[in-house]
Write a protein that holds these residues in place. Structure first.
Motif, PDB file in Angstrom:
ATOM      1  N   THR A 275       0.577  -1.165  -0.576  1.00 47.51           N
ATOM      2  CA  THR A 275      -0.175  -0.005  -0.106  1.00 47.51           C
ATOM      3  C   THR A 275       0.260   1.073   0.139  1.00 47.51           C
ATOM      4  O   THR A 275       2.058   1.236   0.336  1.00 47.51           O
ATOM      5  CB  THR A 275      -0.747  -0.378   1.223  1.00 47.51           C
ATOM      6  OG1 THR A 275      -0.125   0.197   1.790  1.00 47.51           O
ATOM      7  CG2 THR A 275      -2.179  -1.461   1.353  1.00 47.51           C
ATOM      8  N   ALA A 341     -10.158  -1.954   0.093  1.00 43.30           N
ATOM      9  CA  ALA A 341     -10.007  -2.838   0.807  1.00 43.30           C
ATOM     10  C   ALA A 341     -10.898  -3.635   0.730  1.00 43.30           C
ATOM     11  O   ALA A 341     -11.032  -5.060   0.867  1.00 43.30           O
ATOM     12  CB  ALA A 341      -9.768  -2.102   2.087  1.00 43.30           C
ATOM     13  N   LEU A 365      -5.186  -1.479   5.827  1.00 39.14           N
ATOM     14  CA  LEU A 365      -6.834  -1.931   5.225  1.00 39.14           C
ATOM     15  C   LEU A 365      -7.906  -2.351   6.181  1.00 39.14           C
ATOM     16  O   LEU A 365      -8.949  -1.927   6.240  1.00 39.14           O
ATOM     17  CB  LEU A 365      -5.812  -3.080   4.208  1.00 39.14           C
ATOM     18  CG  LEU A 365      -5.467  -2.837   3.079  1.00 39.14           C
ATOM     19  CD1 LEU A 365      -4.470  -4.266   2.749  1.00 39.14           C
ATOM     20  CD2 LEU A 365      -6.289  -2.894   1.992  1.00 39.14           C
ATOM     21  N   GLY A 370     -11.590  -3.196   4.890  1.00 32.99           N
ATOM     22  CA  GLY A 370     -11.503  -4.230   4.999  1.00 32.99           C
ATOM     23  C   GLY A 370     -11.693  -6.130   5.981  1.00 32.99           C
ATOM     24  O   GLY A 370     -11.611  -5.371   7.393  1.00 32.99           O
ATOM     25  N   TRP A 372      -8.739  -8.843   6.506  1.00 33.80           N
ATOM     26  CA  TRP A 372      -8.102  -8.961   6.092  1.00 33.80           C
ATOM     27  C   TRP A 372      -7.480  -9.723   7.042  1.00 33.80           C
ATOM     28  O   TRP A 372      -6.427  -8.858   7.935  1.00 33.80           O
ATOM     29  CB  TRP A 372      -6.649  -7.656   5.367  1.00 33.80           C
ATOM     30  CG  TRP A 372      -7.098  -7.680   4.473  1.00 33.80           C
ATOM     31  CD1 TRP A 372      -8.457  -7.222   4.211  1.00 33.80           C
ATOM     32  CD2 TRP A 372      -6.844  -7.209   3.179  1.00 33.80           C
ATOM     33  NE1 TRP A 372      -8.887  -5.609   2.716  1.00 33.80           N
ATOM     34  CE2 TRP A 372      -7.675  -6.860   1.819  1.00 33.80           C
ATOM     35  CE3 TRP A 372      -5.677  -8.572   2.747  1.00 33.80           C
ATOM     36  CZ2 TRP A 372      -7.417  -6.452   0.733  1.00 33.80           C
ATOM     37  CZ3 TRP A 372      -5.273  -8.534   1.552  1.00 33.80           C
ATOM     38  CH2 TRP A 372      -6.109  -7.148  -0.134  1.00 33.80           C
TER      39      TRP A 372
END
Length: 465
Positions: A275, A341, A365, A370, A372
């Motif tokens: 990122t 994300a 993220l 998101g 993850w």
């Protein structure tokens, strides 16, 4: 410059000097005790003084051996390990106090590396015509109004062409090695497999979620259970569209261990990601770019990658723009952090995440919304396992050590750094196996010994590598 004295002579002189210093310290301590009046009090004082002197000498000896023996040996081992797998090998001055060991190691690694390069060159020359044939086959298949998918005995995708990529993308990002049932409804497909035992079966394939249907033919390729799937209602790609022919025939030969901890490193499906952000604090900064690519076994999968700019919803500081080159104008109209994300989630399904300083990127993220929570391998920790904690483990240092070139214009772009991380990761996998770390569980257990590195790297006062 080569030392004037031989290694054995210098070791003898070091221990002779150590013995002399220790003897002198004890004698001086005894004299001090005698000078203070002798007796019990004098002997206690002499013992304390001698103990402190010997402690100081032991500390000095440890520091000298650590700097002149332990660290150079680690560097030689790391250089030999890298050189044996195509890296630059150890430098001749990596251990200048170890006599001829460093030049000999550098020469041996150089010869081994040269032999490996020569072998790779011969393989490349031998496969050049195959690459041309593959390009022609890809062009032909992609212009036919059918989508072709090769399915392994365990129902994983071992090959797909450009038409199939366009069709499967309606159900999710195409992924080599993914179960075909991630894209097609299982019941009609399994019925076709049973009917195709004697040859070929025709059926109606439905994309998962009932999004689309296609007349399909499934042809058995033998008793191992592999089959060729042809979807006949795919649209022909436009001339300027990508026309991949993505395959890995080793997927037809073996199935990965269903338990991730026991899965061989060569069987791992990984998503390498990176990122770029407005700053270094996940608690108050935001994403401006996300990129990811897939690695299967020890190679990047052509065409299977994801990249997007992100509108952070706030001005991008000029200091951050100087690092990654992304300003407010470039992100205008880009997806929000939440959208960015979420979008790679299907792309990373059933995969191990790989990143350089993964907590940093995953923190951004997850804060963007998101989910993850995949298993993770961090190349910072892999570098520490292979090259020791005394070395630098920045992405630049790791790539230099492994002979991975990062074009300056690609550095500090999300995809450029992801590509460099993926190449470094692929080069480290055989080195880990050579260390006896053959499964995902083996590697994770070893990296836990170096977890403090990430804590230090992500401390508030630390700069990102």
């Amino acid at each position: 410059m080569k030392p004037r004295w031989g290694l054995r002579l210098r070791i003898f002189l070091f221990f002779a000097a150590l013995w002399t210093a220790a003897t002198t310290s004890v004698i001086a301590a005894l004299w001090l005790g005698w000078a203070r009046g002798g007796g019990a009090q004098g002997f206690v004082l002499a013992g304390v003084a001698a103990g402190l002197a010997l402690l100081a000498l032991s500390t000095l000896a440890w520091r000298v051996f650590d700097a002149h023996v332990a660290v150079p040996v680690e560097r030689l081992a790391a250089g030999l390990r890298a050189g044996a797998h195509g890296g630059p090998g150890p430098a001749e001055d990596a251990a200048r106090y170890l006599g001829d060991l460093a030049p000999a190691a550098a020469a041996a690694a150089g010869r081994l590396g040269a032999a490996e390069i020569a072998a790779a060159r011969r393989v490349a020359e031998a496969t050049e015509s195959l690459a041309a044939e593959r390009a022609r086959l890809t062009a032909v298949l992609s212009r036919l109004p059918v989508a072709t998918v090769l399915i392994g005995p365990d129902r994983r995708i071992a090959l797909y062409d450009g038409q199939a990529a366009a069709l499967l993308a309606q159900a999710g990002a195409p992924r080599l090695g993914a179960p075909i049932t991630d894209y097609l409804e299982a019941a009609p497909l399994e019925a076709a497999f049973r009917a195709a035992v004697a040859g070929e079966a025709q059926f109606v394939a439905t994309l998962t979620g009932g999004m689309a249907r296609s007349t399909a033919r499934l042809r058995s390729l033998g008793s191992d259970g592999s089959a060729l799937l042809v979807l006949e209602q795919a649209e022909t790609l436009q001339p300027d569209e990508a026309r991949p022919l993505v395959y890995d025939f080793s997927l037809l030969e073996r199935a990965p261990d269903p338990v991730l901890e026991r899965r061989a490193l060569g069987d791992l499906a990984c998503v390498v990601f990176d990122t770029e952000t407005t700053g270094l604090d996940p608690a108050c900064d935001a994403l401006v770019q996300v990129a990811a690519l897939r690695v299967l076994g020890c190679r990047q999968v052509p065409g299977e990658r994801f990249e997007t700019l992100v509108d952070p919803g706030r001005p991008i500081p000029a200091l951050a723009t100087r690092v990654h080159g992304i300003d407010n104008a470039r992100v205008a109209g880009a997806p929000t952090p939440r959208e960015a994300a979420d979008r790679p989630a299907g792309f990373a399904r059933d995969s191990v995440l790989v990143a350089h300083n993964a907590p940093f990127d995953i923190g951004f993220l997850n804060r963007a919304g998101g989910v993850w929570d995949h298993p993770v391998l961090d190349t910072v920790l892999l570098s520490a396992v292979l090259f020791g904690t005394g070395e630098s483990h920045s992405l630049d240092a790791l790539c230099d050590r492994l002979g991975v070139a990062i074009p300056p214009e690609r550095r500090h772009t999300a995809m450029g750094d992801a590509e460099a991380t993926a190449e470094a990761f692929c080069r480290m996998l055989p080195m880990l196996e050579a260390r006896g770390l053959r499964t995902f569980g083996d590697v994770v257990a070893e990296t836990r010994c170096h977890g403090r590195l990430l804590a230090d790297l992500n401390a508030p006062s630390a700069a990102r590598a």
